[in-house]
Write a protein that holds these residues in place. Structure first.
Motif, PDB file in Angstrom:
ATOM      1  N   GLU A 285       0.824  -1.205   0.000  1.00 26.44           N
ATOM      2  CA  GLU A 285       0.000   0.000   0.000  1.00 26.44           C
ATOM      3  C   GLU A 285       0.865   1.266   0.000  1.00 26.44           C
ATOM      4  O   GLU A 285       1.990   1.271   0.507  1.00 26.44           O
ATOM      5  CB  GLU A 285      -0.923   0.015   1.225  1.00 26.44           C
ATOM      6  N   ALA A 286       0.304   2.353  -0.541  1.00 20.38           N
ATOM      7  CA  ALA A 286       1.005   3.634  -0.550  1.00 20.38           C
ATOM      8  C   ALA A 286       1.191   4.134   0.883  1.00 20.38           C
ATOM      9  O   ALA A 286       0.299   4.006   1.727  1.00 20.38           O
ATOM     10  CB  ALA A 286       0.220   4.657  -1.375  1.00 20.38           C
ATOM     11  N   HIS A 287       2.358   4.704   1.164  1.00 19.75           N
ATOM     12  CA  HIS A 287       2.624   5.228   2.504  1.00 19.75           C
ATOM     13  C   HIS A 287       3.721   6.284   2.448  1.00 19.75           C
ATOM     14  O   HIS A 287       4.513   6.341   1.503  1.00 19.75           O
ATOM     15  CB  HIS A 287       3.021   4.101   3.465  1.00 19.75           C
ATOM     16  N   THR A 288       3.735   7.144   3.444  1.00 21.28           N
ATOM     17  CA  THR A 288       4.743   8.211   3.544  1.00 21.28           C
ATOM     18  C   THR A 288       5.668   8.005   4.732  1.00 21.28           C
ATOM     19  O   THR A 288       6.561   8.817   4.962  1.00 21.28           O
ATOM     20  CB  THR A 288       4.066   9.592   3.663  1.00 21.28           C
ATOM     21  N   GLU A 289       5.468   6.922   5.470  1.00 25.54           N
ATOM     22  CA  GLU A 289       6.307   6.652   6.640  1.00 25.54           C
ATOM     23  C   GLU A 289       6.335   5.164   6.916  1.00 25.54           C
ATOM     24  O   GLU A 289       5.337   4.467   6.754  1.00 25.54           O
ATOM     25  CB  GLU A 289       5.767   7.405   7.861  1.00 25.54           C
ATOM     26  N   MET A 290       7.496   4.663   7.309  1.00 25.62           N
ATOM     27  CA  MET A 290       7.609   3.265   7.734  1.00 25.62           C
ATOM     28  C   MET A 290       8.484   3.211   8.969  1.00 25.62           C
ATOM     29  O   MET A 290       9.609   3.718   8.982  1.00 25.62           O
ATOM     30  CB  MET A 290       8.215   2.389   6.636  1.00 25.62           C
ATOM     31  N   ILE A 291       7.942   2.618  10.027  1.00 25.20           N
ATOM     32  CA  ILE A 291       8.673   2.499  11.288  1.00 25.20           C
ATOM     33  C   ILE A 291       8.854   1.020  11.616  1.00 25.20           C
ATOM     34  O   ILE A 291       7.895   0.255  11.610  1.00 25.20           O
ATOM     35  CB  ILE A 291       7.927   3.200  12.439  1.00 25.20           C
ATOM     36  N   ILE A 292      10.085   0.644  11.893  1.00 23.11           N
ATOM     37  CA  ILE A 292      10.410  -0.727  12.295  1.00 23.11           C
ATOM     38  C   ILE A 292      10.965  -0.657  13.712  1.00 23.11           C
ATOM     39  O   ILE A 292      12.009  -0.050  13.952  1.00 23.11           O
ATOM     40  CB  ILE A 292      11.459  -1.357  11.354  1.00 23.11           C
ATOM     41  N   GLU A 293      10.259  -1.275  14.632  1.00 24.07           N
ATOM     42  CA  GLU A 293      10.663  -1.227  16.041  1.00 24.07           C
ATOM     43  C   GLU A 293      11.002  -2.640  16.518  1.00 24.07           C
ATOM     44  O   GLU A 293      10.176  -3.538  16.473  1.00 24.07           O
ATOM     45  CB  GLU A 293       9.554  -0.631  16.899  1.00 24.07           C
ATOM     46  N   SER A 294      12.235  -2.808  16.964  1.00 24.61           N
ATOM     47  CA  SER A 294      12.703  -4.097  17.470  1.00 24.61           C
ATOM     48  C   SER A 294      12.940  -3.971  18.975  1.00 24.61           C
ATOM     49  O   SER A 294      13.739  -3.152  19.420  1.00 24.61           O
ATOM     50  CB  SER A 294      13.993  -4.508  16.757  1.00 24.61           C
ATOM     51  N   ARG A 295      12.226  -4.792  19.750  1.00 18.68           N
ATOM     52  CA  ARG A 295      12.366  -4.768  21.202  1.00 18.68           C
ATOM     53  C   ARG A 295      12.949  -6.086  21.671  1.00 18.68           C
ATOM     54  O   ARG A 295      12.445  -7.152  21.312  1.00 18.68           O
ATOM     55  CB  ARG A 295      11.000  -4.552  21.870  1.00 18.68           C
ATOM     56  N   MET A 296      13.994  -6.019  22.473  1.00 17.54           N
ATOM     57  CA  MET A 296      14.653  -7.250  22.910  1.00 17.54           C
ATOM     58  C   MET A 296      15.080  -7.168  24.367  1.00 17.54           C
ATOM     59  O   MET A 296      15.406  -6.092  24.881  1.00 17.54           O
ATOM     60  CB  MET A 296      15.858  -7.547  22.023  1.00 17.54           C
ATOM     61  N   LEU A 297      15.055  -8.306  25.034  1.00 16.30           N
ATOM     62  CA  LEU A 297      15.588  -8.456  26.380  1.00 16.30           C
ATOM     63  C   LEU A 297      16.684  -9.516  26.287  1.00 16.30           C
ATOM     64  O   LEU A 297      16.415 -10.669  25.942  1.00 16.30           O
ATOM     65  CB  LEU A 297      14.490  -8.890  27.351  1.00 16.30           C
ATOM     66  N   VAL A 298      17.921  -9.107  26.567  1.00 17.92           N
ATOM     67  CA  VAL A 298      19.085  -9.967  26.315  1.00 17.92           C
ATOM     68  C   VAL A 298      19.939 -10.078  27.571  1.00 17.92           C
ATOM     69  O   VAL A 298      20.184  -9.090  28.266  1.00 17.92           O
ATOM     70  CB  VAL A 298      19.939  -9.393  25.162  1.00 17.92           C
ATOM     71  N   ARG A 299      20.377 -11.309  27.850  1.00 23.71           N
ATOM     72  CA  ARG A 299      21.310 -11.538  28.962  1.00 23.71           C
ATOM     73  C   ARG A 299      22.680 -11.891  28.381  1.00 23.71           C
ATOM     74  O   ARG A 299      22.803 -12.811  27.560  1.00 23.71           O
ATOM     75  CB  ARG A 299      20.804 -12.672  29.855  1.00 23.71           C
ATOM     76  N   VAL A 300      23.706 -11.154  28.797  1.00 19.26           N
ATOM     77  CA  VAL A 300      25.064 -11.355  28.278  1.00 19.26           C
ATOM     78  C   VAL A 300      25.968 -11.801  29.415  1.00 19.26           C
ATOM     79  O   VAL A 300      25.937 -11.239  30.515  1.00 19.26           O
ATOM     80  CB  VAL A 300      25.629 -10.059  27.648  1.00 19.26           C
TER      81      VAL A 300
ATOM     82  N   THR B 297      35.716  -7.911  23.590  1.00 19.06           N
ATOM     83  CA  THR B 297      34.283  -7.750  23.821  1.00 19.06           C
ATOM     84  C   THR B 297      33.930  -8.178  25.248  1.00 19.06           C
ATOM     85  O   THR B 297      34.509  -9.117  25.794  1.00 19.06           O
ATOM     86  CB  THR B 297      33.460  -8.574  22.817  1.00 19.06           C
ATOM     87  N   MET B 298      32.978  -7.447  25.822  1.00 19.83           N
ATOM     88  CA  MET B 298      32.655  -7.628  27.229  1.00 19.83           C
ATOM     89  C   MET B 298      31.160  -7.859  27.412  1.00 19.83           C
ATOM     90  O   MET B 298      30.420  -8.049  26.452  1.00 19.83           O
ATOM     91  CB  MET B 298      33.092  -6.382  28.014  1.00 19.83           C
ATOM     92  N   ASP B 299      30.733  -7.799  28.676  1.00 17.18           N
ATOM     93  CA  ASP B 299      29.325  -8.012  29.003  1.00 17.18           C
ATOM     94  C   ASP B 299      28.404  -6.986  28.369  1.00 17.18           C
ATOM     95  O   ASP B 299      27.200  -7.209  28.279  1.00 17.18           O
ATOM     96  CB  ASP B 299      29.125  -7.973  30.525  1.00 17.18           C
ATOM     97  N   ASN B 300      28.943  -5.835  27.981  1.00 23.06           N
ATOM     98  CA  ASN B 300      28.073  -4.796  27.413  1.00 23.06           C
ATOM     99  C   ASN B 300      28.078  -4.787  25.886  1.00 23.06           C
ATOM    100  O   ASN B 300      27.567  -3.850  25.280  1.00 23.06           O
ATOM    101  CB  ASN B 300      28.443  -3.414  27.963  1.00 23.06           C
ATOM    102  N   HIS B 301      28.634  -5.802  25.252  1.00 25.78           N
ATOM    103  CA  HIS B 301      28.542  -5.961  23.800  1.00 25.78           C
ATOM    104  C   HIS B 301      27.416  -6.951  23.482  1.00 25.78           C
ATOM    105  O   HIS B 301      27.478  -8.116  23.868  1.00 25.78           O
ATOM    106  CB  HIS B 301      29.848  -6.497  23.212  1.00 25.78           C
ATOM    107  N   VAL B 302      26.387  -6.481  22.790  1.00 27.24           N
ATOM    108  CA  VAL B 302      25.245  -7.313  22.419  1.00 27.24           C
ATOM    109  C   VAL B 302      25.287  -7.557  20.911  1.00 27.24           C
ATOM    110  O   VAL B 302      25.282  -6.606  20.122  1.00 27.24           O
ATOM    111  CB  VAL B 302      23.915  -6.652  22.817  1.00 27.24           C
ATOM    112  N   LYS B 303      25.324  -8.816  20.514  1.00 19.74           N
ATOM    113  CA  LYS B 303      25.513  -9.172  19.109  1.00 19.74           C
ATOM    114  C   LYS B 303      24.185  -9.319  18.363  1.00 19.74           C
ATOM    115  O   LYS B 303      23.247  -9.945  18.854  1.00 19.74           O
ATOM    116  CB  LYS B 303      26.295 -10.488  19.020  1.00 19.74           C
ATOM    117  N   LEU B 304      24.134  -8.728  17.147  1.00 19.26           N
ATOM    118  CA  LEU B 304      22.976  -8.879  16.267  1.00 19.26           C
ATOM    119  C   LEU B 304      23.260  -9.851  15.136  1.00 19.26           C
ATOM    120  O   LEU B 304      22.527 -10.805  14.920  1.00 19.26           O
ATOM    121  CB  LEU B 304      22.570  -7.522  15.675  1.00 19.26           C
ATOM    122  N   SER B 305      24.322  -9.584  14.356  1.00 17.76           N
ATOM    123  CA  SER B 305      24.597 -10.422  13.187  1.00 17.76           C
ATOM    124  C   SER B 305      26.082 -10.393  12.855  1.00 17.76           C
ATOM    125  O   SER B 305      26.816  -9.508  13.302  1.00 17.76           O
ATOM    126  CB  SER B 305      23.773  -9.960  11.977  1.00 17.76           C
TER     127      SER B 305
END
Length: 315
Positions: free
Chosen positions: A68-83, A240-248
């Motif tokens: 469909e026609a649109h003027t905005e696209m929002i992609i929201e990724s929410r995650m809870l991660v334990r490192v 890399t430490m406990d505060n590095h969260v990996k995506l890909s």
């Protein structure tokens, strides 16, 4: 061990309606030895169906279309991660580059990740490596010294590079951000014969004040036969430490791009990325970045200018 609640919002806006938006996303945090994904949720404008698969490097990839026609696209990724990086500094490992040879022969992936990019100024890369490789050193020592060299000789500067910036340009200007330093470290390690891969993710703020924290981040992992993939962050000269969260992971940024796609229509688009990181104790950090997009061709630019003129005349 640390638990983070991360919200990653990607917002595309268009000054004229577009349609048939086709997108590919890599916004799925990794489940691996030192990282557990406790929760993950994706919210996308118009709630399209997302088809999830795995790519060559084992990343989860989502594909979706918005017709469909649109003027905005929002992609929201929410995650809870334990490192939980139990070993912030790898064990002493005598493995040399020569020892890696047999492992690379038995793995197409390791071979693929051992070849440096073809660049114009490869002489500069070899010049950096020459004093580092003068003596027979372990793979870990070589990698750590390359990491340190980048930290000491290149300046962390925002706004002067973009996703199209090449290794040649980084070597020339000696400035950049995490993505640039990751690509440079990859070039050094692969030229030395060490398999290495690009890592996309987040670096969560801590009391030390790390560079690039609170936003999307990039670093490098290299391979050792005894300890597997080990992570180095050239932007901060740390493991890399406990505060590095990996995506890909992948050969370079293009294998790990969080969002990419195309659409039908003539419109100027803007892109902003907001990353919010929450801690167990209630602290929260947020950073918003306007992303510089790839330049369009002169022909498309002329058409966009014409549309802008028509809009002005209608006002």
């Amino acid at each position: 061990m640390a638990i983070f609640k991360i919200v990653h919002i990607t917002k595309y806006q268009y000054n004229w309606p577009i349609k048939e938006s086709i997108n590919e996303i890599r916004l799925f945090p990794h489940n691996f030895e030192n990282q557990d994904v406790l929760e993950h949720q994706l919210l996308i404008t118009q709630n399209p169906e997302i088809k999830i698969s795995k790519d060559y490097y084992g990343n989860h990839v989502g594909n979706f279309n918005t017709l469909e026609a649109h003027t905005e696209m929002i992609i929201e990724s929410r995650m809870l991660v334990r490192v939980n990086h139990s070993l912030k500094i790898p064990k002493i490992d005598p493995t040399t580059i020569e020892d890696l040879a047999s492992f690379k022969k038995g793995s197409i992936t390791l071979l693929r990740l051992s070849y440096p990019e073809v660049i114009e100024n490869q002489k500069a890369i070899k010049a950096i490596l020459q004093p580092i490789l003068t003596e027979e050193k372990s793979v870990i020592t070589i990698a750590q010294r390359c990491n340190q060299y980048i930290f000491e000789h290149f300046t962390y500067t925002k706004g002067i590079t973009n996703i199209e910036t090449t290794v040649d340009e980084i070597v020339n200007i000696k400035k950049g951000v995490c993505q640039d330093f990751a690509h440079l470290l990859l070039q050094l390690l692969r030229t030395a014969g060490i398999p290495a891969r690009y890592v996309s993710g987040y670096i969560c703020p801590n009391e030390s004040g790390l560079r690039g924290e609170g936003a999307t981040h990039a670093w490098v992992e290299f391979f050792t036969p005894t300890q597997g993939w080990l992570g180095l962050d050239p932007t901060n000269n740390i493991w890399t430490m406990d505060n590095h969260v990996k995506l890909s992971v992948g050969r370079n940024f293009y294998d790990c791009t969080p969002v990419k796609g195309t659409f039908k229509g003539l419109a100027r688009q803007t892109l902003s990325v907001c990353v919010s990181i929450g801690y167990e104790d209630g602290r929260q950090f947020e950073e918003i970045n306007d992303v510089q997009l790839q330049e369009v061709s002169s022909e498309v630019q002329e058409q966009l200018n014409y549309i802008d003129l028509l809009q002005q005349q209608q006002q």
